[in-house]
Design a protein around this motif. Structure first.
Motif, mmCIF file in Angstrom:
data_model
loop_
_atom_site.group_PDB
_atom_site.id
_atom_site.type_symbol
_atom_site.label_atom_id
_atom_site.label_comp_id
_atom_site.label_asym_id
_atom_site.label_seq_id
_atom_site.Cartn_x
_atom_site.Cartn_y
_atom_site.Cartn_z
ATOM 1 N N ILE A 137 0.792 -1.130 0.005
ATOM 2 C CA ILE A 137 -0.016 0.003 -0.026
ATOM 3 C C ILE A 137 0.894 1.163 0.052
ATOM 4 O O ILE A 137 0.511 2.337 -0.733
ATOM 5 N N MET A 138 2.034 1.441 0.776
ATOM 6 C CA MET A 138 2.932 2.554 0.750
ATOM 7 C C MET A 138 3.439 2.580 -0.507
ATOM 8 O O MET A 138 3.863 3.901 -0.985
ATOM 9 N N THR A 139 3.848 1.322 -1.137
ATOM 10 C CA THR A 139 4.418 1.344 -2.322
ATOM 11 C C THR A 139 3.623 2.329 -3.587
ATOM 12 O O THR A 139 3.769 2.910 -4.292
ATOM 13 N N LEU A 140 2.264 2.040 -3.426
ATOM 14 C CA LEU A 140 1.120 2.450 -4.132
ATOM 15 C C LEU A 140 0.978 3.936 -3.755
ATOM 16 O O LEU A 140 0.768 4.737 -4.736
ATOM 17 N N LEU A 141 1.038 4.157 -2.705
ATOM 18 C CA LEU A 141 0.941 5.660 -2.279
ATOM 19 C C LEU A 141 2.138 6.430 -2.897
ATOM 20 O O LEU A 141 1.825 7.744 -3.233
ATOM 21 N N PHE A 142 3.174 5.825 -2.829
ATOM 22 C CA PHE A 142 4.361 6.441 -3.503
ATOM 23 C C PHE A 142 3.998 6.933 -4.968
ATOM 24 O O PHE A 142 4.348 7.963 -5.311
ATOM 25 N N LEU A 143 3.529 5.880 -5.772
ATOM 26 C CA LEU A 143 3.110 6.279 -7.082
ATOM 27 C C LEU A 143 2.115 7.080 -7.446
ATOM 28 O O LEU A 143 2.059 7.773 -8.171
ATOM 29 N N LEU A 144 1.060 7.243 -6.449
ATOM 30 C CA LEU A 144 0.027 8.181 -6.119
ATOM 31 C C LEU A 144 0.504 9.513 -6.067
ATOM 32 O O LEU A 144 0.204 10.539 -6.731
ATOM 33 N N VAL A 145 1.781 9.602 -5.081
ATOM 34 C CA VAL A 145 2.435 10.897 -4.981
ATOM 35 C C VAL A 145 3.092 11.466 -6.331
ATOM 36 O O VAL A 145 2.949 12.573 -6.844
ATOM 37 N N LEU A 146 3.744 10.384 -6.712
ATOM 38 C CA LEU A 146 4.331 10.827 -8.230
ATOM 39 C C LEU A 146 3.240 11.093 -9.259
ATOM 40 O O LEU A 146 3.749 12.209 -10.098
ATOM 41 N N ALA A 147 2.317 10.440 -9.271
ATOM 42 C CA ALA A 147 1.435 10.874 -10.182
ATOM 43 C C ALA A 147 0.602 12.312 -9.973
ATOM 44 O O ALA A 147 0.452 13.084 -10.993
ATOM 45 N N ARG A 148 0.278 12.560 -8.779
ATOM 46 C CA ARG A 148 -0.204 13.760 -8.433
ATOM 47 C C ARG A 148 0.702 14.987 -8.558
ATOM 48 O O ARG A 148 0.105 16.100 -8.934
ATOM 49 N N THR A 149 2.022 14.702 -8.445
ATOM 50 C CA THR A 149 2.792 16.047 -8.802
ATOM 51 C C THR A 149 3.223 15.611 -10.277
ATOM 52 O O THR A 149 4.159 16.598 -10.543
ATOM 53 N N GLY A 150 2.798 15.000 -11.238
ATOM 54 C CA GLY A 150 3.385 14.960 -12.598
ATOM 55 C C GLY A 150 4.440 14.317 -12.694
ATOM 56 O O GLY A 150 4.993 14.248 -14.067
ATOM 57 N N VAL A 151 5.276 13.465 -11.887
ATOM 58 C CA VAL A 151 6.478 12.662 -12.211
ATOM 59 C C VAL A 151 6.016 11.697 -13.219
ATOM 60 O O VAL A 151 7.021 11.114 -14.025
ATOM 61 N N VAL A 152 5.137 10.897 -12.947
ATOM 62 C CA VAL A 152 4.799 9.931 -13.628
ATOM 63 C C VAL A 152 3.300 10.046 -14.305
ATOM 64 O O VAL A 152 2.370 10.827 -13.593
ATOM 65 N N ARG A 153 2.960 9.451 -15.187
ATOM 66 C CA ARG A 153 1.371 9.543 -15.555
ATOM 67 C C ARG A 153 0.820 8.259 -15.402
ATOM 68 O O ARG A 153 1.159 7.113 -15.661
ATOM 69 N N LEU A 154 -0.527 8.242 -14.679
ATOM 70 C CA LEU A 154 -1.228 7.129 -14.436
ATOM 71 C C LEU A 154 -2.745 7.463 -15.484
ATOM 72 O O LEU A 154 -2.738 8.724 -15.579
ATOM 73 N N PRO A 155 -3.246 6.264 -15.813
ATOM 74 C CA PRO A 155 -4.512 6.529 -16.698
ATOM 75 C C PRO A 155 -5.734 6.563 -15.919
ATOM 76 O O PRO A 155 -6.713 5.972 -15.793
ATOM 77 N N VAL A 156 -5.449 7.892 -14.965
ATOM 78 C CA VAL A 156 -6.623 8.016 -14.006
ATOM 79 C C VAL A 156 -6.722 9.665 -13.892
ATOM 80 O O VAL A 156 -5.666 10.422 -14.188
ATOM 81 N N PRO A 157 -7.802 10.002 -14.140
ATOM 82 C CA PRO A 157 -8.038 11.456 -13.960
ATOM 83 C C PRO A 157 -7.475 12.375 -12.745
ATOM 84 O O PRO A 157 -7.304 11.696 -11.771
ATOM 85 N N GLN A 158 -6.931 13.439 -12.888
ATOM 86 C CA GLN A 158 -6.385 14.184 -11.833
ATOM 87 C C GLN A 158 -7.089 14.454 -10.663
ATOM 88 O O GLN A 158 -6.796 14.379 -9.497
ATOM 89 N N ALA A 159 -8.292 14.604 -11.021
ATOM 90 C CA ALA A 159 -9.379 14.741 -9.951
ATOM 91 C C ALA A 159 -9.556 13.489 -8.931
ATOM 92 O O ALA A 159 -9.416 13.481 -7.643
ATOM 93 N N TRP A 160 -9.285 12.395 -9.537
ATOM 94 C CA TRP A 160 -9.153 11.163 -8.529
ATOM 95 C C TRP A 160 -7.966 10.898 -7.928
ATOM 96 O O TRP A 160 -7.953 10.484 -6.593
ATOM 97 N N LEU A 161 -6.815 11.429 -8.561
ATOM 98 C CA LEU A 161 -5.671 11.732 -7.823
ATOM 99 C C LEU A 161 -5.600 12.409 -6.459
ATOM 100 O O LEU A 161 -5.319 12.167 -5.325
ATOM 101 N N THR A 162 -6.077 13.499 -6.725
ATOM 102 C CA THR A 162 -6.281 14.794 -5.797
ATOM 103 C C THR A 162 -7.265 14.117 -4.713
ATOM 104 O O THR A 162 -6.843 14.083 -3.381
ATOM 105 N N ALA A 163 -8.458 13.261 -4.992
ATOM 106 C CA ALA A 163 -9.351 12.635 -3.950
ATOM 107 C C ALA A 163 -8.580 11.723 -3.208
ATOM 108 O O ALA A 163 -8.762 11.665 -1.983
ATOM 109 N N GLY A 164 -7.848 10.781 -4.123
ATOM 110 C CA GLY A 164 -7.123 9.783 -3.336
ATOM 111 C C GLY A 164 -5.922 10.441 -2.190
ATOM 112 O O GLY A 164 -5.728 9.986 -1.111
#
Length: 144
Positions: A58-85
């Motif tokens: 879970i913490m590894t996935l949260l690391f990816l979530l942080v990277l996606a939220r800040t634009g370091v990596v791109r995930l196929p998820v809307p930005q609003a979902w990243l922000t909500a997560g």
């Protein structure tokens, strides 16, 4: 500022993920302070290998979530979902840090065990840093 907050949160998450996965696979370093303890020093949770691995993942996935939220990596998820997560986990980490529970959090009841000392000095403050950092990331401008 967003890059610094992201870096701090990422470092904490990766370190914590590594320790949890290590403990889950039987690692012994610092294992004596990895689980909440009763007043007599016995662990509150028995046979926690699966849980430790799950928390590490879970913490590894949260690391990816942080990277996606800040634009370091791109995930196929809307930005609003990243922000909500990020906002949801900000609440989770903050509640964990400020918990009034028996064994964990800055306001815990059991305070004399080895785990409790580590929780007060390290684990709960790190959760609070993550919670505040995640709140900041949730409220920061979206990544490009």
């Amino acid at each position: 500022m967003t890059a610094a907050v992201s870096a701090i949160c990422s470092a904490i998450l990766l370190l914590a993920a590594g320790f949890h996965i290590y403990w889950g696979f039987g690692g012994r370093m610092a294992a004596g302070v990895a689980l909440p303890q009763r007043q007599d020093g016995s662990p509150v949770i028995e046979n926690a290998a699966f849980g430790a691995i799950a928390v590490g993942l879970i913490m590894t996935l949260l690391f990816l979530l942080v990277l996606a939220r800040t634009g370091v990596v791109r995930l196929p998820v809307p930005q609003a979902w990243l922000t909500a997560g990020i906002a949801l986990w900000a609440i989770v980490f903050t509640v964990r840090a400020l918990s009034w529970s028996r064994y964990v959090g800055l306001f815990k009841q059991v305070r004399t065990t080895r785990f409790a000392r580590y929780d007060t000095l390290l684990y709960s403050p790190l959760c609070l840093v993550l919670g505040l950092g995640f709140f900041y990331l949730a409220l920061a401008d979206s990544a490009p």
